[in-house]
Design an enzyme around this catalytic site. Sequence first.
Site, short mmCIF file in Angstrom:
data_model
loop_
_atom_site.label_atom_id
_atom_site.label_comp_id
_atom_site.label_asym_id
_atom_site.label_seq_id
_atom_site.Cartn_x
_atom_site.Cartn_y
_atom_site.Cartn_z
CB ILE A 69 -1.18 -0.29 1.10
CG1 ILE A 69 -1.99 -1.08 1.29
CG2 ILE A 69 -1.05 1.02 1.03
CD1 ILE A 69 -2.33 -1.27 2.60
N PRO A 70 1.39 1.50 -1.34
CG PRO A 70 0.82 3.01 -3.23
CD PRO A 70 0.16 1.83 -2.78
CB CYS A 71 2.12 5.18 2.59
SG CYS A 71 3.37 4.11 3.29
CG HIS A 72 6.83 4.56 -1.05
ND1 HIS A 72 5.94 3.33 -1.20
CD2 HIS A 72 7.27 4.92 -2.46
CE1 HIS A 72 5.82 2.94 -2.32
NE2 HIS A 72 6.75 3.22 -3.00
#
Length: 168
Positions: free
Chosen positions: A127-130
């Site tokens: 889950i690409p919070c970056h």
Amino acid sequence: MSEVLYTYMESPIGRLLLAGDGQRLSCIGFPAGKGVVTPRPHWRRADDAFGRVKDQLREYFDGTRQEFDLPLDPRGTAFQLMVWRELARIPYGETISYGELARRIGQPEASRAVGAANGANPIPIVIPCHRVIGANGSLTGFGGGIETKKRLLALERPGTIDDQPRLL
């Protein structure tokens, strides 16, 4: 409550902790930064678990996978789950601001709450919070530390490691 299994995998950003019920991934923990996760006393180590997760993460780090296809079990509030669902829609190699993420969930005044939910994401990378950065293009807090965030963004967009990522 189901049994929580965990294992570790080596990666270019350090040793990652993977945890979940054996079928669904519920946690990726970083080796440093705010996102360090240590196994709880009731968790059981199972190094044969999460083979599919490890394979897909290796492919991601090798640059051959842009989307994950894994059963996930993130645990959070209704608001956090809504934010995390929207995070999962940010395409590989793209970045958006916290304000844009707030607009995408229909709550344009909630950028601070979106930032808090982003920071509470239990399954980073997948889950690409970056991919969420400051409105001015600055890199802001990240559970694995700013250097890890830089490395993940550079992996997805070669040439950004020394430059600030651009909002798309």
